[in-house]
Design a protein around this motif. Sequence first.
Motif, PDB file in Angstrom:
ATOM      1  N   ASN A 146       0.832  -1.199   0.000  1.00 52.80           N
ATOM      2  CA  ASN A 146       0.000   0.000   0.000  1.00 52.80           C
ATOM      3  C   ASN A 146       0.870   1.254   0.000  1.00 52.80           C
ATOM      4  OD1 ASN A 146      -2.119  -1.746   0.139  1.00 52.80           O
ATOM      5  ND2 ASN A 146      -2.630  -1.326   2.274  1.00 52.80           N
ATOM      6  N   LYS A 147       0.305   2.355  -0.469  1.00 51.94           N
ATOM      7  CA  LYS A 147       0.990   3.644  -0.491  1.00 51.94           C
ATOM      8  C   LYS A 147       0.149   4.674   0.256  1.00 51.94           C
ATOM      9  CE  LYS A 147       4.278   2.320  -3.401  1.00 51.94           C
ATOM     10  NZ  LYS A 147       3.849   0.919  -3.595  1.00 51.94           N
ATOM     11  N   GLN A 148       0.814   5.527   1.002  1.00 50.47           N
ATOM     12  CA  GLN A 148       0.126   6.648   1.621  1.00 50.47           C
ATOM     13  C   GLN A 148      -0.160   7.712   0.566  1.00 50.47           C
ATOM     14  OE1 GLN A 148       1.590   8.038   5.504  1.00 50.47           O
ATOM     15  NE2 GLN A 148       3.139   6.423   5.385  1.00 50.47           N
ATOM     16  N   VAL A 149      -1.155   8.540   0.839  1.00 51.70           N
ATOM     17  CA  VAL A 149      -1.501   9.630  -0.071  1.00 51.70           C
ATOM     18  C   VAL A 149      -1.588  10.922   0.733  1.00 51.70           C
ATOM     19  CG1 VAL A 149      -3.149  10.514  -1.759  1.00 51.70           C
ATOM     20  CG2 VAL A 149      -2.812   8.044  -1.543  1.00 51.70           C
ATOM     21  N   VAL A 150      -0.919  11.955   0.229  1.00 51.70           N
ATOM     22  CA  VAL A 150      -0.959  13.275   0.857  1.00 51.70           C
ATOM     23  C   VAL A 150      -1.374  14.288  -0.191  1.00 51.70           C
ATOM     24  CG1 VAL A 150       0.390  15.095   1.969  1.00 51.70           C
ATOM     25  CG2 VAL A 150       0.824  12.703   2.543  1.00 51.70           C
ATOM     26  N   SER A 151      -2.296  15.174   0.160  1.00 51.30           N
ATOM     27  CA  SER A 151      -2.682  16.250  -0.737  1.00 51.30           C
ATOM     28  C   SER A 151      -3.226  17.407   0.099  1.00 51.30           C
ATOM     29  CB  SER A 151      -3.707  15.770  -1.765  1.00 51.30           C
ATOM     30  OG  SER A 151      -3.834  16.708  -2.809  1.00 51.30           O
ATOM     31  N   VAL A 152      -3.791  18.397  -0.572  1.00 50.29           N
ATOM     32  CA  VAL A 152      -4.302  19.590   0.107  1.00 50.29           C
ATOM     33  C   VAL A 152      -5.716  19.863  -0.382  1.00 50.29           C
ATOM     34  CG1 VAL A 152      -3.956  22.052   0.544  1.00 50.29           C
ATOM     35  CG2 VAL A 152      -1.985  20.547   0.266  1.00 50.29           C
ATOM     36  N   MET A 153      -6.610  20.159   0.560  1.00 46.67           N
ATOM     37  CA  MET A 153      -7.995  20.498   0.231  1.00 46.67           C
ATOM     38  C   MET A 153      -8.267  21.948   0.619  1.00 46.67           C
ATOM     39  SD  MET A 153      -9.737  17.134   2.021  1.00 46.67           S
ATOM     40  CE  MET A 153      -8.956  17.480   3.611  1.00 46.67           C
ATOM     41  N   HIS A 154      -9.156  22.600  -0.127  1.00 51.84           N
ATOM     42  CA  HIS A 154      -9.615  23.915   0.331  1.00 51.84           C
ATOM     43  C   HIS A 154     -11.123  23.883   0.529  1.00 51.84           C
ATOM     44  CE1 HIS A 154      -9.776  24.601  -4.160  1.00 51.84           C
ATOM     45  NE2 HIS A 154     -10.934  25.149  -3.839  1.00 51.84           N
ATOM     46  N   ASP A 155     -11.531  24.414   1.695  1.00 53.49           N
ATOM     47  CA  ASP A 155     -12.940  24.393   2.075  1.00 53.49           C
ATOM     48  C   ASP A 155     -13.689  25.596   1.522  1.00 53.49           C
ATOM     49  OD1 ASP A 155     -12.785  22.015   3.541  1.00 53.49           O
ATOM     50  OD2 ASP A 155     -12.026  23.075   5.291  1.00 53.49           O
ATOM     51  N   SER A 156     -13.137  26.796   1.767  1.00 58.31           N
ATOM     52  CA  SER A 156     -13.868  28.005   1.390  1.00 58.31           C
ATOM     53  C   SER A 156     -12.936  29.202   1.447  1.00 58.31           C
ATOM     54  CB  SER A 156     -15.053  28.229   2.341  1.00 58.31           C
ATOM     55  OG  SER A 156     -14.586  28.379   3.679  1.00 58.31           O
ATOM     56  N   THR A 157     -13.439  30.319   0.928  1.00 52.54           N
ATOM     57  CA  THR A 157     -12.770  31.608   1.040  1.00 52.54           C
ATOM     58  C   THR A 157     -13.771  32.594   1.610  1.00 52.54           C
ATOM     59  OG1 THR A 157     -11.388  31.141  -0.888  1.00 52.54           O
ATOM     60  CG2 THR A 157     -11.558  33.439  -0.200  1.00 52.54           C
ATOM     61  N   SER A 158     -13.357  33.351   2.609  1.00 52.14           N
ATOM     62  CA  SER A 158     -14.292  34.278   3.239  1.00 52.14           C
ATOM     63  C   SER A 158     -13.648  35.638   3.430  1.00 52.14           C
ATOM     64  CB  SER A 158     -14.753  33.733   4.600  1.00 52.14           C
ATOM     65  OG  SER A 158     -13.675  33.705   5.510  1.00 52.14           O
ATOM     66  N   ALA A 159     -14.495  36.657   3.503  1.00 58.50           N
ATOM     67  CA  ALA A 159     -14.054  38.021   3.805  1.00 58.50           C
ATOM     68  C   ALA A 159     -15.200  38.728   4.505  1.00 58.50           C
ATOM     69  CB  ALA A 159     -13.660  38.761   2.539  1.00 58.50           C
ATOM     70  N   THR A 160     -14.879  39.436   5.577  1.00 61.55           N
ATOM     71  CA  THR A 160     -15.900  40.134   6.347  1.00 61.55           C
ATOM     72  C   THR A 160     -15.623  41.627   6.317  1.00 61.55           C
ATOM     73  OG1 THR A 160     -16.125  38.239   7.822  1.00 61.55           O
ATOM     74  CG2 THR A 160     -17.040  40.329   8.572  1.00 61.55           C
ATOM     75  N   GLY A 161     -16.557  42.393   5.755  1.00 60.38           N
ATOM     76  CA  GLY A 161     -16.396  43.840   5.716  1.00 60.38           C
ATOM     77  C   GLY A 161     -15.147  44.232   4.953  1.00 60.38           C
ATOM     78  N   THR A 162     -14.276  44.974   5.627  1.00 59.88           N
ATOM     79  CA  THR A 162     -13.042  45.441   4.996  1.00 59.88           C
ATOM     80  C   THR A 162     -11.864  44.525   5.285  1.00 59.88           C
ATOM     81  OG1 THR A 162     -12.572  46.822   6.929  1.00 59.88           O
ATOM     82  CG2 THR A 162     -13.798  47.841   5.111  1.00 59.88           C
ATOM     83  N   SER A 163     -12.090  43.401   5.963  1.00 58.21           N
ATOM     84  CA  SER A 163     -10.989  42.501   6.290  1.00 58.21           C
ATOM     85  C   SER A 163     -10.498  41.785   5.040  1.00 58.21           C
ATOM     86  CB  SER A 163     -11.431  41.479   7.336  1.00 58.21           C
ATOM     87  OG  SER A 163     -12.434  40.634   6.814  1.00 58.21           O
ATOM     88  N   MET A 164      -9.266  41.304   5.102  1.00 60.63           N
ATOM     89  CA  MET A 164      -8.688  40.615   3.954  1.00 60.63           C
ATOM     90  C   MET A 164      -9.345  39.251   3.765  1.00 60.63           C
ATOM     91  SD  MET A 164      -4.990  39.270   5.372  1.00 60.63           S
ATOM     92  CE  MET A 164      -4.595  40.856   6.121  1.00 60.63           C
ATOM     93  N   PRO A 165      -9.372  38.739   2.537  1.00 60.36           N
ATOM     94  CA  PRO A 165      -9.922  37.403   2.302  1.00 60.36           C
ATOM     95  C   PRO A 165      -9.116  36.350   3.059  1.00 60.36           C
ATOM     96  CG  PRO A 165      -9.602  38.591   0.242  1.00 60.36           C
ATOM     97  CD  PRO A 165      -8.923  39.386   1.304  1.00 60.36           C
ATOM     98  N   THR A 166      -9.796  35.278   3.453  1.00 61.60           N
ATOM     99  CA  THR A 166      -9.147  34.164   4.136  1.00 61.60           C
ATOM    100  C   THR A 166      -9.443  32.878   3.381  1.00 61.60           C
ATOM    101  OG1 THR A 166      -9.344  35.230   6.303  1.00 61.60           O
ATOM    102  CG2 THR A 166      -8.964  32.856   6.282  1.00 61.60           C
ATOM    103  N   ILE A 167      -8.392  32.126   3.060  1.00 58.99           N
ATOM    104  CA  ILE A 167      -8.532  30.834   2.396  1.00 58.99           C
ATOM    105  C   ILE A 167      -8.284  29.746   3.435  1.00 58.99           C
ATOM    106  CG2 ILE A 167      -7.614  29.299   0.617  1.00 58.99           C
ATOM    107  CD1 ILE A 167      -6.804  31.772  -0.963  1.00 58.99           C
ATOM    108  N   TYR A 168      -9.214  28.799   3.523  1.00 52.35           N
ATOM    109  CA  TYR A 168      -9.116  27.723   4.505  1.00 52.35           C
ATOM    110  C   TYR A 168      -8.633  26.450   3.810  1.00 52.35           C
ATOM    111  CZ  TYR A 168     -11.781  30.891   7.451  1.00 52.35           C
ATOM    112  OH  TYR A 168     -12.191  31.988   8.176  1.00 52.35           O
ATOM    113  N   LEU A 169      -7.442  26.018   4.179  1.00 53.77           N
ATOM    114  CA  LEU A 169      -6.846  24.808   3.625  1.00 53.77           C
ATOM    115  C   LEU A 169      -6.782  23.720   4.689  1.00 53.77           C
ATOM    116  CD1 LEU A 169      -3.784  26.263   1.659  1.00 53.77           C
ATOM    117  CD2 LEU A 169      -6.064  25.754   0.773  1.00 53.77           C
ATOM    118  N   GLN A 170      -6.869  22.481   4.250  1.00 54.41           N
ATOM    119  CA  GLN A 170      -6.738  21.342   5.157  1.00 54.41           C
ATOM    120  C   GLN A 170      -5.884  20.279   4.479  1.00 54.41           C
ATOM    121  OE1 GLN A 170     -10.450  19.532   6.343  1.00 54.41           O
ATOM    122  NE2 GLN A 170      -9.538  18.485   8.085  1.00 54.41           N
ATOM    123  N   LEU A 171      -4.985  19.690   5.250  1.00 56.00           N
ATOM    124  CA  LEU A 171      -4.128  18.648   4.699  1.00 56.00           C
ATOM    125  C   LEU A 171      -4.887  17.325   4.647  1.00 56.00           C
ATOM    126  CD1 LEU A 171      -1.172  18.782   3.717  1.00 56.00           C
ATOM    127  CD2 LEU A 171      -0.540  17.601   5.816  1.00 56.00           C
TER     128      LEU A 171
END
Length: 220
Positions: A146-171
């Motif tokens: 068997n082989k292990q698998v590693v990658s990256v997922m992104h759930d969403s991008t959010s921004a509130t008012g004048t705040s900078m956008p936030t990208i949510y990543l999960q391994l």
Amino acid sequence: MPKYWLALFIPLIIACEHNSYDTGDGRYSYLQADIVDAHAATKGQIDYCHTDKGDLLKLSPHAKADWATTPDSTYRALLYYGKVTDHTTEAIQIARVPVLKSVPTARIDTIFTDPLKLESAWMSTNRRYLNLQLGLKTGRQDGVDNKQVVSVMHDSTSATGTSMPTIYLQLYHRQNGVPEYYTVRQYVNIPLDDIKETTQIRLTVNTYNGIVTRSFVIDR
């Protein structure tokens, strides 16, 4: 596995071993290591690299790299090299560093977040990559391939008012039945060139010590 899935198949050990002790101006006296953009002059031959600080390293002789299959292409790699003179150095060892482009979680049928070690996470100096140093438990067992698998997922991008956008990543990590006898070190990179404005990244990793979240700000 879908064609858009960029994954890392384990085990892959990146290491530089040197068992003797050098003094003076020996081959290993000036040994240093960097994650670099490595240029393939021809198939299997790396002729120069650029560090994340922008330094040019010409390799003499050219470094052999079986994974560099496309001439005149650039790969991410971990380069161990010696003394630098007039931007020229000898490659002691070079190993490919997988670049994992994030995949939307909605496209993944089954999400795996099996624990691993997050040894280090840092933004490259040129803000083009998020560099991760992982510790993966692995081992051999008769009759099991068997082989292990590693990658990256992104759930969403959010921004509130004048705040900078936030990208949510999960391994994403699937142990996939691989025995956990010992730990190997593995570097992976997450590309950031597609991010065109100042953005915060929140990366979540399931480790053996629990959930860890790291935050980074990309200045554009």
